[in-house]
Design an enzyme around this catalytic site. Structure first.
Site, mmCIF file in Angstrom:
data_model
loop_
_atom_site.group_PDB
_atom_site.id
_atom_site.type_symbol
_atom_site.label_atom_id
_atom_site.label_comp_id
_atom_site.label_asym_id
_atom_site.label_seq_id
_atom_site.Cartn_x
_atom_site.Cartn_y
_atom_site.Cartn_z
ATOM 1 C CB SER A 144 -13.677 17.238 46.594
ATOM 2 O OG SER A 144 -13.866 16.406 45.507
ATOM 3 C CG HIS A 165 -16.339 12.975 49.546
ATOM 4 N ND1 HIS A 165 -15.100 12.894 50.111
ATOM 5 C CD2 HIS A 165 -16.116 13.289 48.248
ATOM 6 C CE1 HIS A 165 -14.179 13.162 49.193
ATOM 7 N NE2 HIS A 165 -14.779 13.397 48.058
ATOM 8 C CD GLU A 177 -14.415 11.548 53.637
ATOM 9 O OE1 GLU A 177 -13.367 11.411 54.283
ATOM 10 O OE2 GLU A 177 -14.608 12.525 52.888
ATOM 11 C CG ASN A 215 -10.546 14.949 49.515
ATOM 12 O OD1 ASN A 215 -9.852 13.979 49.212
ATOM 13 N ND2 ASN A 215 -11.607 15.303 48.816
HETATM 14 C C1 LIG Z 1 -0.480 16.809 41.269
HETATM 15 C C2 LIG Z 1 -1.522 17.873 41.249
HETATM 16 C C3 LIG Z 1 -2.059 18.011 42.583
HETATM 17 C C4 LIG Z 1 -3.152 18.991 42.739
HETATM 18 C C5 LIG Z 1 -3.773 18.671 44.017
HETATM 19 C C6 LIG Z 1 -4.836 19.564 44.455
HETATM 20 C C7 LIG Z 1 -6.130 18.929 44.651
HETATM 21 C C8 LIG Z 1 -6.156 17.595 45.307
HETATM 22 C C9 LIG Z 1 -7.140 16.722 44.667
HETATM 23 C C10 LIG Z 1 -7.705 15.766 45.636
HETATM 24 C C11 LIG Z 1 -8.654 14.881 44.899
HETATM 25 C C12 LIG Z 1 -9.740 14.472 45.726
HETATM 26 C C13 LIG Z 1 -10.824 13.758 44.963
HETATM 27 C C14 LIG Z 1 -11.773 13.263 45.965
HETATM 28 O O1 LIG Z 1 -12.613 14.014 46.439
HETATM 29 C C15 LIG Z 1 -11.652 11.911 46.545
HETATM 30 C C16 LIG Z 1 -11.142 10.827 45.668
HETATM 31 O O2 LIG Z 1 -11.859 10.134 45.014
HETATM 32 S S1 LIG Z 1 -9.481 10.607 45.691
HETATM 33 C C17 LIG Z 1 -9.227 9.237 44.642
HETATM 34 C C18 LIG Z 1 -9.371 7.957 45.388
HETATM 35 N N1 LIG Z 1 -9.043 6.872 44.517
HETATM 36 C C19 LIG Z 1 -7.891 6.240 44.538
HETATM 37 O O3 LIG Z 1 -7.050 6.516 45.361
HETATM 38 C C20 LIG Z 1 -7.692 5.195 43.481
HETATM 39 C C21 LIG Z 1 -6.420 4.468 43.664
HETATM 40 N N2 LIG Z 1 -6.283 3.493 42.617
HETATM 41 C C22 LIG Z 1 -6.771 2.238 42.685
HETATM 42 O O4 LIG Z 1 -7.371 1.843 43.667
HETATM 43 C C23 LIG Z 1 -6.545 1.374 41.502
HETATM 44 O O5 LIG Z 1 -5.466 1.873 40.795
HETATM 45 C C24 LIG Z 1 -7.796 1.240 40.564
HETATM 46 C C25 LIG Z 1 -8.890 0.402 41.272
HETATM 47 C C26 LIG Z 1 -8.373 2.579 40.169
HETATM 48 C C27 LIG Z 1 -7.395 0.525 39.264
HETATM 49 O O6 LIG Z 1 -6.695 -0.608 39.574
HETATM 50 P P1 LIG Z 1 -5.455 -1.093 38.686
HETATM 51 O O7 LIG Z 1 -5.020 -2.407 39.208
HETATM 52 O O8 LIG Z 1 -4.496 0.020 38.660
HETATM 53 O O9 LIG Z 1 -6.042 -1.223 37.218
HETATM 54 P P2 LIG Z 1 -7.014 -2.253 36.558
HETATM 55 O O10 LIG Z 1 -7.573 -1.543 35.400
HETATM 56 O O11 LIG Z 1 -6.312 -3.564 36.351
HETATM 57 O O12 LIG Z 1 -8.217 -2.485 37.588
HETATM 58 C C28 LIG Z 1 -8.162 -3.406 38.682
HETATM 59 C C29 LIG Z 1 -9.516 -4.088 38.836
HETATM 60 O O13 LIG Z 1 -10.502 -3.093 39.095
HETATM 61 C C30 LIG Z 1 -11.531 -3.158 38.092
HETATM 62 N N3 LIG Z 1 -11.987 -1.799 37.818
HETATM 63 C C31 LIG Z 1 -11.213 -0.708 37.731
HETATM 64 N N4 LIG Z 1 -11.952 0.361 37.466
HETATM 65 C C32 LIG Z 1 -13.240 -0.071 37.382
HETATM 66 C C33 LIG Z 1 -14.476 0.571 37.141
HETATM 67 N N5 LIG Z 1 -14.566 1.881 36.917
HETATM 68 N N6 LIG Z 1 -15.601 -0.186 37.132
HETATM 69 C C34 LIG Z 1 -15.557 -1.497 37.360
HETATM 70 N N7 LIG Z 1 -14.412 -2.174 37.616
HETATM 71 C C35 LIG Z 1 -13.268 -1.463 37.608
HETATM 72 C C36 LIG Z 1 -10.886 -3.791 36.903
HETATM 73 O O14 LIG Z 1 -11.807 -4.449 36.090
HETATM 74 C C37 LIG Z 1 -9.914 -4.778 37.526
HETATM 75 O O15 LIG Z 1 -10.594 -5.937 37.884
HETATM 76 P P3 LIG Z 1 -9.844 -7.344 37.822
HETATM 77 O O16 LIG Z 1 -10.824 -8.312 38.317
HETATM 78 O O17 LIG Z 1 -8.644 -7.232 38.713
HETATM 79 O O18 LIG Z 1 -9.489 -7.518 36.377
HETATM 80 N N1 NAI Z 2 -13.123 13.389 40.201
HETATM 81 C C1 NAI Z 2 -12.977 12.896 41.412
HETATM 82 O O1 NAI Z 2 -12.052 12.094 41.656
HETATM 83 C C2 NAI Z 2 -13.900 13.267 42.510
HETATM 84 C C3 NAI Z 2 -14.766 14.344 42.406
HETATM 85 N N2 NAI Z 2 -15.626 14.639 43.446
HETATM 86 C C4 NAI Z 2 -16.543 15.760 43.330
HETATM 87 O O2 NAI Z 2 -17.664 15.345 42.549
HETATM 88 C C5 NAI Z 2 -18.165 16.439 41.790
HETATM 89 C C6 NAI Z 2 -18.138 16.068 40.321
HETATM 90 O O3 NAI Z 2 -16.829 15.734 39.934
HETATM 91 P P1 NAI Z 2 -16.522 14.903 38.603
HETATM 92 O O4 NAI Z 2 -17.583 13.912 38.367
HETATM 93 O O5 NAI Z 2 -15.117 14.495 38.675
HETATM 94 O O6 NAI Z 2 -16.659 16.064 37.513
HETATM 95 P P2 NAI Z 2 -16.906 15.919 35.950
HETATM 96 O O7 NAI Z 2 -16.391 17.169 35.336
HETATM 97 O O8 NAI Z 2 -16.449 14.604 35.455
HETATM 98 O O9 NAI Z 2 -18.514 15.915 35.860
HETATM 99 C C7 NAI Z 2 -19.321 16.998 36.217
HETATM 100 C C8 NAI Z 2 -20.576 16.905 35.370
HETATM 101 O O10 NAI Z 2 -21.523 17.848 35.847
HETATM 102 C C9 NAI Z 2 -22.183 18.420 34.733
HETATM 103 N N3 NAI Z 2 -22.783 19.686 35.148
HETATM 104 C C10 NAI Z 2 -22.155 20.856 35.431
HETATM 105 N N4 NAI Z 2 -23.065 21.765 35.809
HETATM 106 C C11 NAI Z 2 -24.288 21.160 35.777
HETATM 107 C C12 NAI Z 2 -25.626 21.584 36.079
HETATM 108 N N5 NAI Z 2 -25.881 22.818 36.507
HETATM 109 N N6 NAI Z 2 -26.639 20.678 35.932
HETATM 110 C C13 NAI Z 2 -26.381 19.415 35.514
HETATM 111 N N7 NAI Z 2 -25.139 18.962 35.222
HETATM 112 C C14 NAI Z 2 -24.115 19.827 35.358
HETATM 113 C C15 NAI Z 2 -21.088 18.543 33.674
HETATM 114 O O11 NAI Z 2 -21.630 18.655 32.375
HETATM 115 C C16 NAI Z 2 -20.312 17.237 33.897
HETATM 116 O O12 NAI Z 2 -20.804 16.190 33.091
HETATM 117 C C17 NAI Z 2 -17.308 17.642 42.179
HETATM 118 O O13 NAI Z 2 -17.930 18.325 43.218
HETATM 119 C C18 NAI Z 2 -16.004 16.997 42.641
HETATM 120 O O14 NAI Z 2 -15.284 17.798 43.529
HETATM 121 C C19 NAI Z 2 -15.694 13.882 44.577
HETATM 122 C C20 NAI Z 2 -14.891 12.788 44.709
HETATM 123 C C21 NAI Z 2 -13.901 12.424 43.709
#
Ligand SMILES: CCCCCCCCCCCCCC(=O)CC(=O)SCCNC(=O)CCNC(=O)[C@H](O)C(C)(C)COP(=O)(O)OP(=O)(O)OC[C@H]1O[C@@H](n2cnc3c(N)ncnc32)[C@H](O)[C@@H]1OP(=O)(O)O
Ligand code: NAI
Length: 308
Positions: A144, A165, A177, A215
């Site tokens: 991430s 990413h 990304e 991010n």
């Molecule tokens: C507060 C603490 C803070 C701490 C902060 C410090 C750290 C910061 C952390 C930063 C994290 C960074 C992680 C990262 O590196 C990058 C990321 O990934 S960030 C996350 C990005 N994602 C989003 O922003 C998701 C936003 N949400 C959405 O887009 C929707 O809510 C979602 C699509 C997930 C779900 O939609 P929703 O309408 O809410 O629900 P439904 O369940 O009805 O789903 C709609 C539609 O989508 C289908 N579907 C959903 N999930 C899946 C799946 N896994 N596989 C297949 N299909 C899926 C579902 O079937 C529905 O389809 P329909 O045809 O509409 O029925």
């Molecule tokens: N959760 C999120 O929304 C996102 C996460 N990421 C990044 O992706 C990576 C994975 O995140 P998640 O899937 O959320 O974590 P997760 O905790 O769901 O999965 C990590 C998996 O890696 C396995 N694992 C740990 N060490 C291992 C090793 N040495 N060999 C093989 N398997 C091992 C664990 O058993 C676990 O199943 C992290 O680097 C995270 O920052 C990136 C985008 C979004």
């Protein structure tokens, strides 16, 4: 052949020449992200091996993929549901699983790492894999926000190393990304970029800077939300409602943190604190640490800021 056709075909040939053929992909880590990456790769026709620490986890990873595919086929074969099961079997047959990462990478074209967000553990893994993978194998991390160059340093293939990413949930989120370090060569970058397009994703070109593009903006935003809760300025529910209805986000920052996983959020925050020690926004969050200590990791454990 006309001048334009000649130039065009030579251009395409040059680009194709710069790309490595990907027949087999290995995904290390079968959690939220790794299982999604394995799924979309298999859906695009690639043969995939998914690696994790034990068979129990790998069985769960396959169950996550199966559940997601059930949702996909509901739409894809809405007119003929009988085709759904055959489609799912076909995709699942392209994914094999193992706990032996050395064996998995010995004859693979691309390794995508999606394990725990910890630089030391990722470096150890890449240094081991570097010794057993073919010289031509491309390495990528789904980190991430950790430095890709820092990981690449432990291998003898920094030119064949980049970032991929993906976003959560991988089957739904269009963006990837593609991160290029100062050592990533054109062949590697073009191969990774093209692979994302073959998955039906939209790749963007990123430099190896903290948080890349998304991010860099998302982490401070989510941290500000958690600080609001800690100060008692607003409730999680009101913050989430505010950002959904006032800013048009599909999820508010607190529900997004639960969706990402609070353990993953903590790993990311700890990394940012190390990177920017003087920045008050990134000092460890007592609230986040409390949830993680109690095993309340968000949606995946049934409780985090919210109960599921
Ligand atoms: C507060 C603490 C803070 C701490 C902060 C410090 C750290 C910061 C952390 C930063 C994290 C960074 C992680 C990262 O590196 C990058 C990321 O990934 S960030 C996350 C990005 N994602 C989003 O922003 C998701 C936003 N949400 C959405 O887009 C929707 O809510 C979602 C699509 C997930 C779900 O939609 P929703 O309408 O809410 O629900 P439904 O369940 O009805 O789903 C709609 C539609 O989508 C289908 N579907 C959903 N999930 C899946 C799946 N896994 N596989 C297949 N299909 C899926 C579902 O079937 C529905 O389809 P329909 O045809 O509409 O029925
Ligand atoms: N959760 C999120 O929304 C996102 C996460 N990421 C990044 O992706 C990576 C994975 O995140 P998640 O899937 O959320 O974590 P997760 O905790 O769901 O999965 C990590 C998996 O890696 C396995 N694992 C740990 N060490 C291992 C090793 N040495 N060999 C093989 N398997 C091992 C664990 O058993 C676990 O199943 C992290 O680097 C995270 O920052 C990136 C985008 C979004």
């Amino acid at each position: 052949m006309s001048f334009a056709t000649n130039v065009l075909s030579r251009g395409l040939a040059t680009t194709a020449w710069r790309m490595a053929a990907l027949n087999h992909i290995t995904v290390i880590g079968g959690g939220s992200m790794g299982s999604g990456i394995a799924q979309v790769s298999a859906q695009a026709g690639y043969k995939v091996t998914m690696v994790d620490q034990n068979d129990e986890i790998l069985n769960k990873s396959c169950a996550i993929i199966n559940k997601s595919l059930q949702r996909v086929v509901k739409k894809k074969f809405a007119d003929d549901p009988s085709k759904g099961e055959a489609y799912i079997s076909d995709i699942m047959s392209k994914i094999s699983t193992t706990t032996d990462s050395s064996k998995a990478v010995s004859n693979t074209d691309l390794v995508i790492e999606a394990i725990i967000e910890n630089m030391g553990i990722k470096k150890k893994l890449f240094s081991e894999l570097d010794k057993v993978a073919k010289e031509s194998t491309i390495f990528a991390s789904n980190t991430s926000s950790l430095s890709i160059s820092e990981m690449a340093k432990v291998t003898k293939r920094p030119e064949k190393f980049g970032g991929l990413h993906f976003f959560n949930p991988v089957p739904m989120m269009k963006l990837v990304e593609v991160v290029r370090t100062s050592n990533t060569n054109d062949n590697t970058f073009d191969t990774l970029f093209d692979y994302c397009k073959k998955l039906g994703k939209v790749p963007v070109n990123c430099k190896d800077t903290p948080g890349f593009i998304v991010n860099r903006l998302l982490v401070p935003y989510m941290m500000e939300a958690v600080r609001m809760v800690e100060r008692g300025d607003a409730s999680p529910k009101d913050i989430d409602t505010g950002m959904k209805l006032g800013a048009g986000y599909p999820m508010g920052p607190i529900e997004l943190a639960d969706y990402v996983g609070l353990d993953v959020c903590k790993f990311i925050l700890d990394g940012w604190h190390e990177e920017f020690p003087d920045h008050p926004l990134f000092v460890p969050s007592p609230l986040l640490n409390k949830f993680v200590d109690e095993g309340k990791l968000g949606r995946k454990t049934g409780e985090g800021f919210y109960k599921y």
